[in-house]
Design an enzyme around this catalytic site. Structure first.
Site, PDB file in Angstrom:
ATOM      1  N   ASP A  29       0.831  -1.205   0.000  1.00 29.06           N
ATOM      2  CA  ASP A  29       0.000   0.000   0.000  1.00 29.06           C
ATOM      3  C   ASP A  29       0.865   1.254   0.000  1.00 29.06           C
ATOM      4  O   ASP A  29       2.059   1.214   0.333  1.00 29.06           O
ATOM      5  CB  ASP A  29      -0.884  -0.028   1.261  1.00 29.06           C
ATOM      6  CG  ASP A  29      -2.186   0.724   1.085  1.00 29.06           C
ATOM      7  OD1 ASP A  29      -2.296   1.516   0.131  1.00 29.06           O
ATOM      8  OD2 ASP A  29      -3.097   0.532   1.920  1.00 29.06           O
TER       9      ASP A  29
ATOM     10  N   ASP B  57     -10.793   2.004  -2.828  1.00 29.76           N
ATOM     11  CA  ASP B  57     -11.307   1.753  -1.475  1.00 29.76           C
ATOM     12  C   ASP B  57     -12.828   1.732  -1.492  1.00 29.76           C
ATOM     13  O   ASP B  57     -13.457   1.370  -0.500  1.00 29.76           O
ATOM     14  CB  ASP B  57     -10.825   2.841  -0.510  1.00 29.76           C
ATOM     15  CG  ASP B  57      -9.406   2.570  -0.032  1.00 29.76           C
ATOM     16  OD1 ASP B  57      -8.889   1.474  -0.319  1.00 29.76           O
ATOM     17  OD2 ASP B  57      -8.821   3.448   0.620  1.00 29.76           O
TER      18      ASP B  57
HETATM   19  C1  GLA Z   1      -5.655   1.976   2.456  1.00 32.31           C
HETATM   20  C2  GLA Z   1      -6.083   0.817   1.573  1.00 32.31           C
HETATM   21  C3  GLA Z   1      -7.110  -0.005   2.297  1.00 32.31           C
HETATM   22  C4  GLA Z   1      -6.539  -0.505   3.599  1.00 32.31           C
HETATM   23  C5  GLA Z   1      -6.053   0.667   4.441  1.00 32.31           C
HETATM   24  C6  GLA Z   1      -5.309   0.199   5.665  1.00 32.31           C
HETATM   25  O1  GLA Z   1      -6.692   2.886   2.627  1.00 32.31           O
HETATM   26  O2  GLA Z   1      -6.534   1.276   0.353  1.00 32.31           O
HETATM   27  O3  GLA Z   1      -7.538  -1.079   1.502  1.00 32.31           O
HETATM   28  O4  GLA Z   1      -5.495  -1.406   3.345  1.00 32.31           O
HETATM   29  O5  GLA Z   1      -5.174   1.511   3.695  1.00 32.31           O
HETATM   30  O6  GLA Z   1      -4.854   1.244   6.418  1.00 32.31           O
END
Ligand code: GLA
Length: 768
Positions: free
Chosen positions: A478, A538
């Site tokens: 990420d 997300d």
């Molecule tokens: C980001 C990602 C999510 C999750 C969060 C965790 O927002 O896109 O899918 O992994 O971080 O903090």
């Protein structure tokens, strides 16, 4: 096939196969574009040469006395300013403190086979059968001695790939302020489609006509970005999903990018693609070279669907890491939306058990397992396991997850650091900062400076040690903020990232890497060279996903698109959607589940189990079949994938208009005379959705808010009506009306209940 021919008007190069044709010719030492698009023949060069037809008025002549030598009117495949071409330049250099034109002229050519010449490249490249035409140009300018410009054209099965290299063999530094990967002057009127948005709203398609004002598609936030994806399309005015000419452009690059299109009075549109040029002033010291990322160009005479087919094939066979090419992705369960930062080993194992029970194959522990990471204010940069949450460490958890019969995956955000972390306290100087500016935070974090070797080593060593110790089979990588830097630093940052990814995952090809950057802030071909799939957004609300996944489908195959079923009402939109629709949308991607399975109702569990069984049966078609977007009425969306044995079609409603309007299903590309059986996937209805209306069909009156209905809702498997028909491929192409749909005039169990956000998934198989 790449051919080179010397003629009296210059050297001609033909680069072409069944998918695309490109015809180039040297003229006045410059590179003229005779043709890009439909495959043709090298012999067509003479007929296509328009260079001597134009040039007049106040134009500047490149060769004094030669009225045809007006570079402003010649369609080119590389451009410079200050030599009479007043359209946008592909290159800008600084030497001795002043802007210089190289006035580069053709010097030599070479045809390379396969991967020759890429050994010491710092960029990720497409791999697979290809030939490369290498054209070298030398400057005539007295201010630029011993610089060589190399343009590469590589022909792959379905696309053309271009790269530009600049080598400094002189005694003094030269600075690059702009160096494009590709430049083409295309003839015709075009519409430009870009894929734009922001967090939880990525990849929405926008169309504008290409006119005399320059249209720029660029990213400046350090990543390829959720604002403007580097991929874009140019299409003829009459192009549709299945007909007409469409060009597709993309970049194998994960940082700032720049793409532009501008029509000129001569009827050509100049199209440029390359790295972002904002604040760029990159020093090429004597003996060094500067490489641009690869630009990818595809052409289709069969509309957008034809173009997508070529891009998808290219990505599946030449971009994703070899070990994952055409390999089905595991059904994963991800802990994030269900647990966020709050979990214990017991909780995770309970989820893992349930995930296994419903058919998941991989259990992914998302954020929150390390350092003081109990929310997003602390812990990033640290790799020590939080023993309060995981007393047996990652090894213990991994062992137990494996014992449940699941693979084990882990989330990392290695590029970032929280000031509240041991890493930051020990190395505050590792942070990526904009000189002279104070540090600005995004999600309470700063980025680490990946241009520093010690930072790269720290990440490689820390992540690798965990992967090996805890037998990790999947990584979600990420990156949750935009960059504080631009220009050279931003370019070097991306190269640093590629080095880190190569060092960690090169020796561990069995690990499935999923890219993520707050969802889709870095969904691009550069990341896909390392990560076979990327978390698209997300936003897991299926109705929002219709736009996001639809946008991605123009350029990226379904195998690369992370798509999960999450809870309803949705955590971001508060929209309640049926499980069937959440599933039907997620099928079109790298499928997974992402909500708290504890407390799941019995009907949900049963439905999820059947859903996953259905997905696994059809997974190869979903992920690697030939994808199409089909027409649908009333803002509905229709997606189709065709595999070897079957076609699958999803028909999705947003708001369903009232009234008896009939739904039509169109399925393209089937054998016209063959008879096909069309069947909708069995779906469950929730009793509760009928509320007080139940009194019309039940002998007793039930309180719509009462316990009886709640219990019935949790346990009673109420099947939605199924649709079934047999018809020819010909009639399916033009469309069949699908019935019967509930529309308020009575109910019987054979009806399909759609409503807002309803959908169906149809399987279409040959009738024996
Ligand atoms: C980001 C990602 C999510 C999750 C969060 C965790 O927002 O896109 O899918 O992994 O971080 O903090």
């Amino acid at each position: 096939m790449i051919l080179e021919r010397k003629t009296e008007s210059g050297t001609i190069f033909y680069i072409g196969n069944e998918a695309i044709g490109c015809l180039l010719q040297t003229v006045y030492g410059k590179l003229q574009l005779l043709h890009l698009g439909i495959p043709l023949f090298p012999e067509d060069a003479k007929a296509l040469d328009a260079s001597r037809l134009l040039g007049w008025g106040n134009d500047v002549l490149y060769e004094d006395g030669d009225p045809a030598s007006c570079l402003d009117t010649i369609p080119l495949a590389w451009s410079e300013n200050r030599i009479g071409d007043y359209r946008e330049s592909s290159i800008e250099l600084l030497s001795g403190g002043q802007a210089v034109s190289g006035d580069f002229v053709f010097y030599s050519s070479e045809i390379l086979k396969e991967e020759e010449g890429e050994e010491d490249s710092c960029m990720p490249h497409a791999r697979g059968t290809h030939e490369t035409l290498k054209l070298v140009f030398r400057p005539l300018s007295s201010l630029l001695r011993d610089i060589s410009l190399e343009l590469r054209f590589s022909l792959f099965e379905t696309v053309l790939v271009r790269q530009t290299l600049l080598e400094n063999r002189s005694e003094q530094s030269v600075f690059v302020t702009k160096l494009m990967s590709s430049c083409f002057d295309l003839h015709g009127d075009f519409r430009m489609s870009t894929f734009d948005g922001g967090w939880i709203r990525e990849m929405h398609r926008h169309d504008v006509p290409v006119t005399f004002s320059r249209i720029v598609n660029e990213s400046t936030n350090g990543s390829s970005s959720n604002r403007h994806n580097p991929g874009f399309l140019l299409s003829a005015a009459d192009a549709g999903e299945d007909s007409g000419e469409v060009y597709g452009f993309n970049l194998i690059w994960s940082g700032n990018h720049y793409g532009s299109a501008q029509r000129t009075a001569t009827g050509y549109t100049r199209v440029l693609q390359g790295i972002g040029q904002e604040d760029l002033c990159y020093e090429i010291v004597p003996g060094a070279r500067f490489e641009t990322p690869d630009a990818v160009i595809a052409w289709s005479g069969d509309g957008y669907n034809g173009l997508s087919g070529k891009m998808h094939r290219f990505v599946n066979s030449c971009i994703v890491p070899e070990n994952w090419r055409y390999r089905e992705r595991p059904v994963l369960y991800n802990s994030w939306e269900g647990c966020m930062f709050s979990f214990t080993e017991t909780k995770l194992l309970s989820l893992a058990k349930k995930a296994k029970k419903i058919g998941c194959e991989l259990f992914v522990l998302d954020d929150g397992w390390f350092g003081a990471r109990n929310d997003d204010h602390a812990g990033l940069g640290d790799y020590s396991v939080n023993r309060r949450k995981l007393p047996g460490g990652l090894e213990g958890l991994s062992r137990k997850v494996h014992a449940e019969g699941l693979q084990f995956g882990l989330w990392f955000e290695p590029e970032a650091v929280n000031p509240d972390s041991d890493c930051y306290r020990a190395h505050p100087d590792w942070v990526l900062s904009s000189p002279g500016n104070r540090d600005l935070y995004g999600r309470n974090e700063l980025l680490l400076d990946l241009t520093k070797k010690e930072v790269r080593d720290y990440i490689v060593e820390s992540v690798s040690a965990i992967l090996d110790r805890a037998a990790v089979e999947y990584v979600k990588w990420d990156m949750n903020r935009c960059s504080p830097v631009s220009g050279n630093k931003a370019y070097d940052y991306v190269l640093g990232l590629y080095e880190v990814l190569g060092r960690i995952f090169g020796p561990r090809p069995a690990i499935l890497l999923e890219g993520c950057a707050s969802g889709g802030n870095r969904f691009d071909l550069g990341m896909l060279c390392f990560a076979p799939q990327i978390w698209a957004s997300d936003d897991t609300d299926p109705i929002e996903r219709l736009d996001i996944q639809n946008g991605l489908s123009y350029l990226y195959p379904l195998s690369t698109v992370g798509a999960h079923i999450s809870a309803a009402p949705h955590s971001m939109t508060l929209r309640s959607t049926p499980m069937s629709t959440r599933a039907n949308v997620s099928f079109f991607g790298a499928f997974g589940i992402e909500f708290d399975l504890d407390g799941m109702q019995a009907v949900d569990e049963a439905e999820l189990k059947e859903t996953i069984t259905f997905f696994k049966k059809h997974r190869s078609t979903f992920q690697f079949g030939r994808f199409r977007r089909n027409p649908a009425e009333n803002g509905a969306v229709c997606w189709q994938v065709t595999g070897e044995e079957e076609t699958l079609c999803g028909l999705f409603h947003r708001l369903l208009p009232a009234g008896p309007e009939i739904e039509w299903l169109r399925v393209k590309g089937l054998e016209k005379e063959m008879r096909y059986r069309v069947e909708s996937r069995p779906q469950l209805l929730r009793v509760k959705q009928f509320g007080g209306l139940l009194k019309h069909i039940l002998p007793v009156r039930i309180d719509p808010e009462g316990a009886v209905l709640r219990i019935a809702d949790h346990h009673y498997k109420m099947m939605d009506g199924q649709y079934s028909a047999v018809c020819s491929g010909a009639v399916l192409a033009s469309g069949i009306p699908i019935h019967k749909r509930f529309s308020g005039t009575g109910y019987d169990p054979s009806m399909r209940v759609q409503g807002d956000f309803g959908s169906n998934l149809f399987t279409i198989t040959k009738e024996q």
